[in-house]
Design a protein around this motif. Structure first.
Motif, PDB file in Angstrom:
ATOM      1  N   VAL A  89       0.858  -1.200  -0.001  1.00  0.00           N
ATOM      2  CA  VAL A  89      -0.413  -0.123   0.013  1.00  0.00           C
ATOM      3  C   VAL A  89       1.065   1.375   0.211  1.00  0.00           C
ATOM      4  CG1 VAL A  89      -2.285  -0.668   1.615  1.00  0.00           C
ATOM      5  CG2 VAL A  89      -0.791   0.117   2.387  1.00  0.00           C
ATOM      6  N   SER A  90       0.419   2.531  -0.942  1.00  0.00           N
ATOM      7  CA  SER A  90       1.798   3.336  -1.265  1.00  0.00           C
ATOM      8  C   SER A  90       0.953   4.043  -0.442  1.00  0.00           C
ATOM      9  CB  SER A  90       2.327   3.624  -2.213  1.00  0.00           C
ATOM     10  OG  SER A  90       2.887   2.584  -3.305  1.00  0.00           O
ATOM     11  N   ASN A  91       1.779   5.170   0.042  1.00  0.00           N
ATOM     12  CA  ASN A  91       1.031   7.103   0.575  1.00  0.00           C
ATOM     13  C   ASN A  91       2.087   8.216   0.452  1.00  0.00           C
ATOM     14  OD1 ASN A  91      -1.348   8.207   1.215  1.00  0.00           O
ATOM     15  ND2 ASN A  91      -1.136   8.048   3.419  1.00  0.00           N
ATOM     16  N   ALA A  92       2.233   8.481  -0.552  1.00  0.00           N
ATOM     17  CA  ALA A  92       2.969   9.409  -0.559  1.00  0.00           C
ATOM     18  C   ALA A  92       2.673  10.296  -2.292  1.00  0.00           C
ATOM     19  CB  ALA A  92       4.303   8.895  -1.112  1.00  0.00           C
ATOM     20  N   PRO A  93       1.663  11.379  -1.998  1.00  0.00           N
ATOM     21  CA  PRO A  93       1.175  12.415  -3.291  1.00  0.00           C
ATOM     22  C   PRO A  93       1.920  12.906  -3.639  1.00  0.00           C
ATOM     23  CG  PRO A  93      -0.469  11.948  -0.912  1.00  0.00           C
ATOM     24  CD  PRO A  93       0.528  11.671  -1.030  1.00  0.00           C
ATOM     25  N   SER A  94       3.050  13.356  -2.866  1.00  0.00           N
ATOM     26  CA  SER A  94       3.698  14.086  -3.582  1.00  0.00           C
ATOM     27  C   SER A  94       4.793  13.218  -4.761  1.00  0.00           C
ATOM     28  CB  SER A  94       4.881  15.280  -2.625  1.00  0.00           C
ATOM     29  OG  SER A  94       5.356  14.127  -1.727  1.00  0.00           O
ATOM     30  N   GLN A  95       4.816  12.543  -4.398  1.00  0.00           N
ATOM     31  CA  GLN A  95       6.217  11.333  -5.254  1.00  0.00           C
ATOM     32  C   GLN A  95       5.458  10.414  -6.194  1.00  0.00           C
ATOM     33  OE1 GLN A  95       8.155   9.948  -2.301  1.00  0.00           O
ATOM     34  NE2 GLN A  95      10.172  11.401  -3.019  1.00  0.00           N
ATOM     35  N   GLU A 286      18.702   7.205 -10.614  1.00  0.00           N
ATOM     36  CA  GLU A 286      19.505   7.999 -11.642  1.00  0.00           C
ATOM     37  C   GLU A 286      18.745   9.465 -11.418  1.00  0.00           C
ATOM     38  OE1 GLU A 286      20.639   7.186 -16.360  1.00  0.00           O
ATOM     39  OE2 GLU A 286      19.173   6.425 -15.286  1.00  0.00           O
ATOM     40  N   HIS A 287      19.764  10.667 -11.966  1.00  0.00           N
ATOM     41  CA  HIS A 287      19.189  11.310 -11.477  1.00  0.00           C
ATOM     42  C   HIS A 287      18.255  12.103 -10.867  1.00  0.00           C
ATOM     43  CE1 HIS A 287      21.494  12.457 -15.467  1.00  0.00           C
ATOM     44  NE2 HIS A 287      20.806  11.072 -16.407  1.00  0.00           N
ATOM     45  N   ASP A 288      17.860  11.932  -9.450  1.00  0.00           N
ATOM     46  CA  ASP A 288      16.905  11.853  -8.654  1.00  0.00           C
ATOM     47  C   ASP A 288      17.298  12.894  -7.798  1.00  0.00           C
ATOM     48  OD1 ASP A 288      14.795  11.263  -6.662  1.00  0.00           O
ATOM     49  OD2 ASP A 288      16.215  10.030  -5.380  1.00  0.00           O
ATOM     50  N   ASN A 289      16.466  14.298  -7.283  1.00  0.00           N
ATOM     51  CA  ASN A 289      16.473  15.279  -7.110  1.00  0.00           C
ATOM     52  C   ASN A 289      16.724  14.742  -5.123  1.00  0.00           C
ATOM     53  OD1 ASN A 289      16.741  18.110  -5.729  1.00  0.00           O
ATOM     54  ND2 ASN A 289      14.704  18.255  -6.188  1.00  0.00           N
ATOM     55  N   PRO A 290      17.782  15.515  -3.887  1.00  0.00           N
ATOM     56  CA  PRO A 290      18.860  16.165  -4.911  1.00  0.00           C
ATOM     57  C   PRO A 290      19.654  14.952  -5.640  1.00  0.00           C
ATOM     58  CG  PRO A 290      19.359  16.294  -1.989  1.00  0.00           C
ATOM     59  CD  PRO A 290      17.942  15.258  -2.661  1.00  0.00           C
ATOM     60  N   ASP A 324      13.481  15.368 -13.436  1.00  0.00           N
ATOM     61  CA  ASP A 324      12.221  15.761 -13.284  1.00  0.00           C
ATOM     62  C   ASP A 324      11.231  15.373 -13.804  1.00  0.00           C
ATOM     63  OD1 ASP A 324      13.053  18.264 -11.812  1.00  0.00           O
ATOM     64  OD2 ASP A 324      12.928  19.106 -13.657  1.00  0.00           O
ATOM     65  N   ASN A 325      11.768  13.541 -13.807  1.00  0.00           N
ATOM     66  CA  ASN A 325      11.109  12.462 -14.444  1.00  0.00           C
ATOM     67  C   ASN A 325      11.462  11.159 -13.762  1.00  0.00           C
ATOM     68  OD1 ASN A 325       9.170  10.842 -15.243  1.00  0.00           O
ATOM     69  ND2 ASN A 325      10.328  10.519 -17.014  1.00  0.00           N
ATOM     70  N   TYR A 326      11.185  11.050 -12.516  1.00  0.00           N
ATOM     71  CA  TYR A 326      11.898   9.576 -11.555  1.00  0.00           C
ATOM     72  C   TYR A 326      11.001   8.643 -11.717  1.00  0.00           C
ATOM     73  CZ  TYR A 326      13.957  14.094  -9.720  1.00  0.00           C
ATOM     74  OH  TYR A 326      14.482  14.869  -9.119  1.00  0.00           O
ATOM     75  N   ASN A 327      11.624   7.113 -11.657  1.00  0.00           N
ATOM     76  CA  ASN A 327      11.053   5.953 -11.917  1.00  0.00           C
ATOM     77  C   ASN A 327       9.753   5.274 -11.152  1.00  0.00           C
ATOM     78  OD1 ASN A 327      10.275   3.925 -13.539  1.00  0.00           O
ATOM     79  ND2 ASN A 327      12.103   3.814 -14.816  1.00  0.00           N
ATOM     80  N   TYR A 328      10.152   6.155 -10.028  1.00  0.00           N
ATOM     81  CA  TYR A 328       9.028   5.793  -7.949  1.00  0.00           C
ATOM     82  C   TYR A 328       8.461   6.402  -9.038  1.00  0.00           C
ATOM     83  CZ  TYR A 328      11.624   9.567  -6.634  1.00  0.00           C
ATOM     84  OH  TYR A 328      11.974  11.011  -6.818  1.00  0.00           O
ATOM     85  N   ASN A 332       5.606   8.738 -16.708  1.00  0.00           N
ATOM     86  CA  ASN A 332       5.959   8.752 -17.348  1.00  0.00           C
ATOM     87  C   ASN A 332       6.990   7.398 -17.426  1.00  0.00           C
ATOM     88  OD1 ASN A 332       6.563   9.415 -20.006  1.00  0.00           O
ATOM     89  ND2 ASN A 332       7.836  11.027 -19.843  1.00  0.00           N
ATOM     90  N   TRP A 333       7.112   6.427 -17.190  1.00  0.00           N
ATOM     91  CA  TRP A 333       7.697   5.088 -16.679  1.00  0.00           C
ATOM     92  C   TRP A 333       8.133   5.194 -18.221  1.00  0.00           C
ATOM     93  CZ3 TRP A 333       7.181   0.118 -18.653  1.00  0.00           C
ATOM     94  CH2 TRP A 333       5.848  -0.036 -19.198  1.00  0.00           C
ATOM     95  N   LYS A 334       7.901   4.500 -19.415  1.00  0.00           N
ATOM     96  CA  LYS A 334       8.531   3.960 -20.983  1.00  0.00           C
ATOM     97  C   LYS A 334       9.985   4.763 -21.440  1.00  0.00           C
ATOM     98  CE  LYS A 334       4.185   2.524 -22.441  1.00  0.00           C
ATOM     99  NZ  LYS A 334       2.558   2.569 -23.200  1.00  0.00           N
ATOM    100  N   PRO A 335       9.640   6.228 -20.762  1.00  0.00           N
ATOM    101  CA  PRO A 335      10.799   6.776 -21.901  1.00  0.00           C
ATOM    102  C   PRO A 335      12.674   5.991 -20.914  1.00  0.00           C
ATOM    103  CG  PRO A 335       9.057   8.410 -21.782  1.00  0.00           C
ATOM    104  CD  PRO A 335       8.993   7.408 -20.736  1.00  0.00           C
ATOM    105  N   LEU A 336      12.143   5.832 -19.283  1.00  0.00           N
ATOM    106  CA  LEU A 336      13.234   5.462 -18.459  1.00  0.00           C
ATOM    107  C   LEU A 336      13.515   4.135 -19.102  1.00  0.00           C
ATOM    108  CD1 LEU A 336      11.375   7.654 -15.410  1.00  0.00           C
ATOM    109  CD2 LEU A 336      12.636   7.813 -17.805  1.00  0.00           C
ATOM    110  N   MET A 337      12.978   3.682 -19.414  1.00  0.00           N
ATOM    111  CA  MET A 337      13.642   2.200 -19.576  1.00  0.00           C
ATOM    112  C   MET A 337      15.207   2.111 -20.623  1.00  0.00           C
ATOM    113  SD  MET A 337      11.753  -0.455 -17.664  1.00  0.00           S
ATOM    114  CE  MET A 337      11.473   1.259 -16.927  1.00  0.00           C
ATOM    115  N   SER A 338      14.929   3.106 -21.073  1.00  0.00           N
ATOM    116  CA  SER A 338      15.980   3.207 -21.979  1.00  0.00           C
ATOM    117  C   SER A 338      17.264   4.022 -22.342  1.00  0.00           C
ATOM    118  CB  SER A 338      15.883   3.030 -23.614  1.00  0.00           C
ATOM    119  OG  SER A 338      14.658   4.476 -23.712  1.00  0.00           O
ATOM    120  N   THR A 339      17.274   4.750 -20.100  1.00  0.00           N
ATOM    121  CA  THR A 339      18.116   5.819 -19.961  1.00  0.00           C
ATOM    122  C   THR A 339      19.691   5.379 -19.982  1.00  0.00           C
ATOM    123  OG1 THR A 339      18.178   5.256 -17.745  1.00  0.00           O
ATOM    124  CG2 THR A 339      16.785   7.097 -18.433  1.00  0.00           C
ATOM    125  N   THR A 340      20.842   5.682 -19.699  1.00  0.00           N
ATOM    126  CA  THR A 340      22.370   5.583 -20.080  1.00  0.00           C
ATOM    127  C   THR A 340      22.206   4.486 -18.773  1.00  0.00           C
ATOM    128  OG1 THR A 340      22.680   7.581 -20.817  1.00  0.00           O
ATOM    129  CG2 THR A 340      24.518   6.519 -19.370  1.00  0.00           C
TER     130      THR A 340
END
Length: 467
Positions: A89-95, A286-290, A324-328, A332-340
């Motif tokens: 069960v997930s509950n993190a509306p900001s993420q 990958e590319h997470d913030n911070p 600004d696009n993280y897989n968790y 928009n997960w599909k482009p993240l299947m072919s990152t470096t």
């Protein structure tokens, strides 16, 4: 019977065979998993070693439709992943994507924030996800509930758990529900915590949850994902829950926070020497913030992964992303299947899959690498491991601006075939055969990072990284 009918039946038969073969190729693991006899790694029911190649996908069960879940797992499978880390069960509306904690508008609880009122509709979906994951050959590292950061009420469940509709006895009932429902699930293990030590007044809630699960489910292994900011980087660092941890997971997304226990390979070697199975539980977003170097610098991502697998970790992890696009988030997960990062992590998997990774033992001596290894405790230190049957010796060289001298007599005492493996491209370059000399020098092809693979020449092992 007409010719057309015969041909149609043949085509149908061939189609059935093709689907069956494809399904078998998809699974290629026989669940359930268990600890190996030496307690260092996992094996399946056929005693085949299982290297945990985990993708951190916290909102997977909650955020996506079942068709998208299937497509997501298929994409991960193509990159070599075989495990997902996710929350029941997930509950993190900001993420998280979707509308957590709801799955397609369905709440996980019939009464808001009352954990003793699980929704049958929601958990039928969880049932189907676990079953689908098993069919696709995926191990699921599942949190019954992700607690979330102690200082941020918008993340996780810790504040909802402590709200008036809930109490510690209701958490016990939720744990019993989870344990009873999934005690026979073949492809899961449980993970406690979730960025949170569950200390102070939270401890009673978490302990009741775990005891509730264990009251019905004694089949599954446990690990823990706690608060690295409070120094609990390993599952067994937890002052209360350590004794419940079957697999010791490392959670560090900012290597600098380890302080004197780091760099990461240093704490991994220390933990390996304690004798329990260790894994890199959740790292490298990958590319997470911070945007720390751990996640922004692909060489750091590679370094921590290769070092870990040579330092005794029998599992590693990754989560791809763009700025600004993280897989968790699953927005928009599909482009993240072919990152470096995805490509380079896949190369790492291919290398270790091509060798007897389960036999690798960290080389903590100076008997083989005579010089050029670097100073222990510095980032450019060369981590290495030797297979217990002397079939291979593998080194990760973080910076190639050096000549490394080796004692080949101490390595295995046999002539060893050599390959340079490029962790940036996944390609191998055969060097030749190193004879059993007391001093033998090698210089990497460039100043970038490289992997040097030595194999027993007589075994004629496949090219490193090949299928």
């Amino acid at each position: 019977m007409t010719c057309t009918t015969k041909h149609l039946k043949i085509l149908i038969f061939l189609f059935i065979v093709l689907v069956t073969v494809k399904a078998a190729a998809q699974t290629n693991v026989s669940f359930p998993l268990r600890l190996s006899d030496n307690k260092r790694y996992l094996v399946d029911s056929n005693n085949k070693p299982f290297l945990i190649k985990e993708f951190s996908a916290w909102g997977l069960i909650q955020a996506l439709s079942e068709n998208d879940e299937a497509a997501f797992l298929d994409s991960l499978k193509q990159k070599g992943f075989n495990t997902v880390l996710t929350s029941v069960v997930s509950n993190a509306p900001s993420q998280m994507g979707g509308n957590p904690p709801y799955w397609l508008g369905v709440s996980p609880f019939n009464v808001k924030w009352d954990f003793s009122t699980p929704s049958e509709t929601y958990f039928q979906h969880v049932d189907r996800f676990f079953s689908m994951a098993e069919q696709k050959g995926f191990f699921v590292m599942a949190l019954p509930v992700y607690l979330g950061y102690r200082t941020d009420p918008s993340q996780g469940w810790w504040d909802e758990i402590k709200s008036s509709p809930n109490d510690t006895l209701k958490m016990r009932k939720y744990g019993e529900f989870i344990g009873k429902r999934y005690k026979n699930a073949r492809n899961i293990m449980w993970v406690a915590g979730g960025d949170n030590n569950a200390d102070g007044d939270m401890l009673a809630y978490e302990m009741n949850l775990i005891r509730g699960v264990k009251s019905f489910d004694t089949n599954h292994l446990w690990s823990g994902h706690f608060d690295m900011n409070l120094g609990v980087i390993w599952s067994t660092d937890h002052p209360v829950l350590a004794k419940m941890m079957d697999i010791d997971g490392l959670y560090v997304w900012n290597e600098a926070i380890i302080m004197e226990r780091g760099p990461q390979y240093k704490t991994e070697l220390a933990q390996y020497n304690k004798g329990k199975m260790i894994i890199q539980l959740d790292q490298s977003y990958e590319h997470d913030n911070p945007h720390y170097a751990d996640n922004e610098n692909h060489q750091w991502i590679r370094r921590k992964m290769y070092d870990g697998l040579l330092d005794g970790c029998k599992g590693t992890s990754f989560s791809s992303g763009e700025i600004d696009n993280y897989n968790y988030s699953f927005k928009n997960w599909k482009p993240l299947m072919s990152t470096t990062g995805m490509k380079q992590v896949s190369y790492c998997f291919s290398l270790f899959d091509s060798r007897a990774w389960e036999k690798l033992v960290p080389d903590q001596t100076n008997d083989v690498i005579l010089s050029g290894r670097g100073m222990f405790g510095e980032l450019d230190y060369v981590c290495a491991a030797k297979a217990s049957d002397n079939s291979s010796y593998i080194m990760y060289i973080p910076k190639g601006n050096r000549t490394i001298y080796l004692n080949m007599q101490q390595m295995t005492g046999k002539p060893m075939r050599m390959h340079w493996f490029n962790p940036r491209t996944g390609t191998s370059l055969r060097i030749g055969v190193a004879e059993t000399r007391p001093k033998f020098g090698v210089t990497p092809p460039s100043e970038e990072d490289w992997v040097l693979v030595f194999d027993d020449h007589e075994l004629k092992l496949p090219t490193p990284g090949s299928k």
